[in-house]
Scaffold this motif. Structure first.
Motif, PDB file in Angstrom:
ATOM      1  N   ILE A   1     -21.335  13.029  10.408  1.00 29.26           N
ATOM      2  CA  ILE A   1     -20.987  12.341   9.267  1.00 29.26           C
ATOM      3  C   ILE A   1     -19.947  12.707   8.340  1.00 29.26           C
ATOM      4  CG2 ILE A   1     -22.661  11.586   7.087  1.00 29.26           C
ATOM      5  CD1 ILE A   1     -23.637  10.762   9.690  1.00 29.26           C
ATOM      6  N   LEU A   2     -19.780  13.927   7.921  1.00 28.59           N
ATOM      7  CA  LEU A   2     -18.813  14.320   7.014  1.00 28.59           C
ATOM      8  C   LEU A   2     -17.651  14.023   7.342  1.00 28.59           C
ATOM      9  CD1 LEU A   2     -18.389  15.488   4.471  1.00 28.59           C
ATOM     10  CD2 LEU A   2     -18.467  17.780   5.605  1.00 28.59           C
ATOM     11  N   PRO A   3     -17.080  14.092   8.827  1.00 26.48           N
ATOM     12  CA  PRO A   3     -15.671  13.927   9.061  1.00 26.48           C
ATOM     13  C   PRO A   3     -15.501  12.307   8.795  1.00 26.48           C
ATOM     14  CG  PRO A   3     -16.685  15.364  10.795  1.00 26.48           C
ATOM     15  CD  PRO A   3     -17.879  14.945   9.800  1.00 26.48           C
ATOM     16  N   ASN A   4     -16.399  11.516   9.198  1.00 25.75           N
ATOM     17  CA  ASN A   4     -16.023   9.913   9.054  1.00 25.75           C
ATOM     18  C   ASN A   4     -16.224   9.242   7.704  1.00 25.75           C
ATOM     19  OD1 ASN A   4     -15.969   8.643  11.814  1.00 25.75           O
ATOM     20  ND2 ASN A   4     -17.637  10.198  12.339  1.00 25.75           N
ATOM     21  N   ILE A   5     -16.806  10.073   6.648  1.00 21.11           N
ATOM     22  CA  ILE A   5     -16.626   9.732   5.350  1.00 21.11           C
ATOM     23  C   ILE A   5     -15.570  10.447   4.621  1.00 21.11           C
ATOM     24  CG2 ILE A   5     -19.162   9.111   5.540  1.00 21.11           C
ATOM     25  CD1 ILE A   5     -19.619  11.460   3.584  1.00 21.11           C
ATOM     26  N   LEU A   6     -14.706  11.276   4.946  1.00 23.76           N
ATOM     27  CA  LEU A   6     -13.917  12.052   4.543  1.00 23.76           C
ATOM     28  C   LEU A   6     -12.828  11.258   4.058  1.00 23.76           C
ATOM     29  CD1 LEU A   6     -13.643  15.117   4.245  1.00 23.76           C
ATOM     30  CD2 LEU A   6     -11.762  15.261   6.043  1.00 23.76           C
ATOM     31  N   SER A   7     -12.255  10.157   4.447  1.00 26.42           N
ATOM     32  CA  SER A   7     -11.380   9.276   3.752  1.00 26.42           C
ATOM     33  C   SER A   7     -11.975   8.909   2.430  1.00 26.42           C
ATOM     34  CB  SER A   7     -11.047   8.151   4.634  1.00 26.42           C
ATOM     35  OG  SER A   7     -12.060   7.483   5.063  1.00 26.42           O
ATOM     36  N   VAL A   8     -13.236   8.330   2.446  1.00 26.94           N
ATOM     37  CA  VAL A   8     -13.771   7.921   1.214  1.00 26.94           C
ATOM     38  C   VAL A   8     -14.084   8.902   0.053  1.00 26.94           C
ATOM     39  CG1 VAL A   8     -15.859   6.633   0.480  1.00 26.94           C
ATOM     40  CG2 VAL A   8     -15.161   5.995   2.729  1.00 26.94           C
ATOM     41  N   LEU A   9     -14.219   9.947   0.643  1.00 29.64           N
ATOM     42  CA  LEU A   9     -14.146  11.103  -0.257  1.00 29.64           C
ATOM     43  C   LEU A   9     -12.911  11.583  -0.955  1.00 29.64           C
ATOM     44  CD1 LEU A   9     -16.803  13.449   1.437  1.00 29.64           C
ATOM     45  CD2 LEU A   9     -17.405  11.840  -0.450  1.00 29.64           C
ATOM     46  N   ILE A  10     -11.940  11.583  -0.143  1.00 27.85           N
ATOM     47  CA  ILE A  10     -10.846  11.778  -0.640  1.00 27.85           C
ATOM     48  C   ILE A  10     -10.132  10.982  -1.676  1.00 27.85           C
ATOM     49  CG2 ILE A  10      -8.210  12.063  -0.017  1.00 27.85           C
ATOM     50  CD1 ILE A  10      -8.972  13.090   2.650  1.00 27.85           C
TER      51      ILE A  10
ATOM     52  N   PHE B   1      -6.907   3.550   4.080  1.00 22.22           N
ATOM     53  CA  PHE B   1      -8.223   3.956   4.899  1.00 22.22           C
ATOM     54  C   PHE B   1      -8.768   2.676   5.193  1.00 22.22           C
ATOM     55  CE2 PHE B   1      -7.354   8.273   3.005  1.00 22.22           C
ATOM     56  CZ  PHE B   1      -6.948   8.735   4.172  1.00 22.22           C
ATOM     57  N   ASP B   2      -8.721   1.600   4.419  1.00 21.98           N
ATOM     58  CA  ASP B   2      -9.671   0.462   4.776  1.00 21.98           C
ATOM     59  C   ASP B   2      -9.422  -0.346   6.046  1.00 21.98           C
ATOM     60  OD1 ASP B   2     -11.337  -1.718   4.431  1.00 21.98           O
ATOM     61  OD2 ASP B   2     -10.655  -2.415   2.589  1.00 21.98           O
ATOM     62  N   LEU B   3     -10.083  -0.120   6.859  1.00 18.34           N
ATOM     63  CA  LEU B   3      -9.762  -0.837   8.345  1.00 18.34           C
ATOM     64  C   LEU B   3      -9.819  -2.396   8.371  1.00 18.34           C
ATOM     65  CD1 LEU B   3     -11.472   1.740  10.731  1.00 18.34           C
ATOM     66  CD2 LEU B   3      -9.240   1.599  10.066  1.00 18.34           C
ATOM     67  N   ARG B   4     -10.299  -2.827   7.271  1.00 13.12           N
ATOM     68  CA  ARG B   4     -10.511  -4.422   7.357  1.00 13.12           C
ATOM     69  C   ARG B   4      -9.484  -4.750   6.775  1.00 13.12           C
ATOM     70  NH1 ARG B   4     -15.879  -4.310   3.617  1.00 13.12           N
ATOM     71  NH2 ARG B   4     -14.482  -2.912   2.452  1.00 13.12           N
ATOM     72  N   ALA B   5      -8.456  -4.140   6.112  1.00 11.07           N
ATOM     73  CA  ALA B   5      -7.118  -4.564   5.298  1.00 11.07           C
ATOM     74  C   ALA B   5      -6.192  -5.166   6.612  1.00 11.07           C
ATOM     75  CB  ALA B   5      -6.582  -3.668   4.542  1.00 11.07           C
TER      76      ALA B   5
ATOM     77  N   THR C   1       0.860  -1.149  -0.118  1.00 10.63           N
ATOM     78  CA  THR C   1       0.254   0.060   0.080  1.00 10.63           C
ATOM     79  C   THR C   1       0.876   1.240  -0.040  1.00 10.63           C
ATOM     80  OG1 THR C   1      -1.674  -1.097   1.226  1.00 10.63           O
ATOM     81  CG2 THR C   1      -1.905   1.422   1.303  1.00 10.63           C
ATOM     82  N   ASN C   2       2.008   1.221   1.037  1.00 12.81           N
ATOM     83  CA  ASN C   2       2.653   2.366   0.962  1.00 12.81           C
ATOM     84  C   ASN C   2       3.580   2.740  -0.401  1.00 12.81           C
ATOM     85  OD1 ASN C   2       2.120   3.112   3.468  1.00 12.81           O
ATOM     86  ND2 ASN C   2       3.597   1.734   4.493  1.00 12.81           N
ATOM     87  N   MET C   3       3.913   1.500  -1.109  1.00  7.17           N
ATOM     88  CA  MET C   3       4.581   1.621  -2.154  1.00  7.17           C
ATOM     89  C   MET C   3       3.803   2.172  -3.422  1.00  7.17           C
ATOM     90  SD  MET C   3       7.518   0.564  -2.119  1.00  7.17           S
ATOM     91  CE  MET C   3       8.070   0.578  -3.873  1.00  7.17           C
ATOM     92  N   ARG C   4       2.429   1.660  -3.223  1.00  2.47           N
ATOM     93  CA  ARG C   4       1.467   2.483  -4.341  1.00  2.47           C
ATOM     94  C   ARG C   4       1.266   4.005  -4.154  1.00  2.47           C
ATOM     95  NH1 ARG C   4      -1.539  -2.362  -4.401  1.00  2.47           N
ATOM     96  NH2 ARG C   4      -2.773  -1.828  -2.967  1.00  2.47           N
ATOM     97  N   ILE C   5       1.277   4.317  -2.700  1.00  5.59           N
ATOM     98  CA  ILE C   5       1.081   5.695  -2.358  1.00  5.59           C
ATOM     99  C   ILE C   5       2.332   6.581  -2.928  1.00  5.59           C
ATOM    100  CG2 ILE C   5       0.895   7.438  -0.566  1.00  5.59           C
ATOM    101  CD1 ILE C   5      -1.087   5.235   0.844  1.00  5.59           C
TER     102      ILE C   5
ATOM    103  N   ASP D   1      -5.592   4.295  -5.385  1.00  5.94           N
ATOM    104  CA  ASP D   1      -5.883   2.869  -4.930  1.00  5.94           C
ATOM    105  C   ASP D   1      -4.859   2.487  -3.689  1.00  5.94           C
ATOM    106  OD1 ASP D   1      -7.222   2.125  -7.125  1.00  5.94           O
ATOM    107  OD2 ASP D   1      -5.639   1.085  -8.021  1.00  5.94           O
ATOM    108  N   GLY D   2      -3.922   3.402  -3.291  1.00  8.61           N
ATOM    109  CA  GLY D   2      -3.043   3.109  -2.132  1.00  8.61           C
ATOM    110  C   GLY D   2      -3.578   3.881  -0.968  1.00  8.61           C
ATOM    111  N   LEU D   3      -4.441   5.034  -0.905  1.00 11.75           N
ATOM    112  CA  LEU D   3      -5.131   5.700  -0.163  1.00 11.75           C
ATOM    113  C   LEU D   3      -6.415   4.762   0.251  1.00 11.75           C
ATOM    114  CD1 LEU D   3      -4.929   9.510  -1.493  1.00 11.75           C
ATOM    115  CD2 LEU D   3      -3.818   8.414   0.446  1.00 11.75           C
ATOM    116  N   ARG D   4      -6.969   4.245  -0.926  1.00 14.21           N
ATOM    117  CA  ARG D   4      -8.090   3.506  -0.652  1.00 14.21           C
ATOM    118  C   ARG D   4      -7.632   2.483   0.491  1.00 14.21           C
ATOM    119  NH1 ARG D   4      -9.893   0.146  -5.825  1.00 14.21           N
ATOM    120  NH2 ARG D   4      -7.994  -0.754  -4.987  1.00 14.21           N
TER     121      ARG D   4
END
Length: 266
Positions: free
Chosen positions: A179-188, A262-266, A2-6, A256-259
């Protein structure tokens, strides 16, 4: 990984951004300077990317073209965000018929892709960068509206959002605070991906003559102009094509790297 992609995506995007910024104050040659004596010159020490059919330096044109691509992408995605994100937040907060009407409106917008929208706007305003910005912005808005509504809908059913409502907070306050602060990562992540799509759309629209008009350099129009010389001077298509590919690749890798990050399930 992930870090490599970022890192890789950020590095590629950073190079494109630096080229655009440097071109504001310096380019090897004037991007519109004509030198007929050296037309269709291949890559040389004087012209690392060669010259086009008018003797213009391709490297200088690509540097200035990066400005156009990034400005159009940023403005169009910003326009789409200003429309789409509030619509998605409102749909998730209100639910019911309000959500249904807003989402069906977003679906209707998908029936008008960026190219068709640009053609319609061109009929009213004429071709140019502003036409492309509006067209891509209109196409971006429903994407962000649907992503925002889906992400916000997940947060609205969480215990802390329910508790906030039980304490008497209104939906606008809950949207702003929870709502907005918790979906900010998805929006980014989605905005990063939309930027790459906007660059590709800008190049496509410029290719068919709807984007920035001559003499302003544009990657898409450079490809269009190079069609005539694709066999005799293939480098004319190589370098602007690589610029588009690298810009899109960099932003996609970054998204893709940011996704994944931010994915806590990963």
């Amino acid at each position: 990984m992930t870090n490599m992609r970022i890192l890789a995506g950020g590095a590629i995007t950073g190079v494109i951004l630096v080229l655009a910024l440097v071109s504001l104050v310096w380019t090897p040659y004037g991007p519109t300077a004509i030198d007929i004596l050296h037309r269709l010159s291949g890559p040389t020490e004087a012209h690392p990317f060669g010259t086009d059919a008018f003797g213009r330096d391709i490297l200088s044109m690509i540097m200035v073209g990066a400005q156009n691509s990034l400005i159009v992408a940023l403005v169009s995605v910003a326009l789409g965000s200003l429309i789409g994100i509030p619509v998605g937040l409102l749909a998730a907060a209100r639910g019911g018929w309000t959500e249904e009407v807003l989402m069906r409106g977003a679906d209707l917008t998908f029936a008008f892709p960026a190219l068709l929208t640009a053609v319609m706007i061109t009929a009213l305003r004429g071709p140019g960068a502003y036409t492309v910005m509006i067209a891509i912005g209109i196409f971006t808005a429903p994407v962000l509206a649907r992503v925002t509504r889906a992400a916000a809908g997940v947060i609205w059913v969480q215990d802390y959002a329910r508790a906030a409502r039980a304490l008497g907070r209104g939906k606008p306050a809950i949207t702003a605070i929870h709502i907005l602060p918790n979906i900010l990562s998805v929006l980014i992540v989605q905005i990063t991906i939309q930027l790459s799509l906007a660059i590709l759309a800008e190049a496509a629209l410029s290719f068919v003559g709807l984007g920035a008009q001559p003499p302003a350099p544009s990657w898409g129009r450079m490809l269009n102009d190079a069609q005539t010389y694709i066999y005799t001077a293939p480098f004319l298509t190589l370098f602007p094509g690589l610029a588009i590919a690298l810009a899109v690749l960099g932003l996609n890798m970054l998204g893709d790297g940011l996704r994944d990050a931010f994915d806590l399930r990963a």
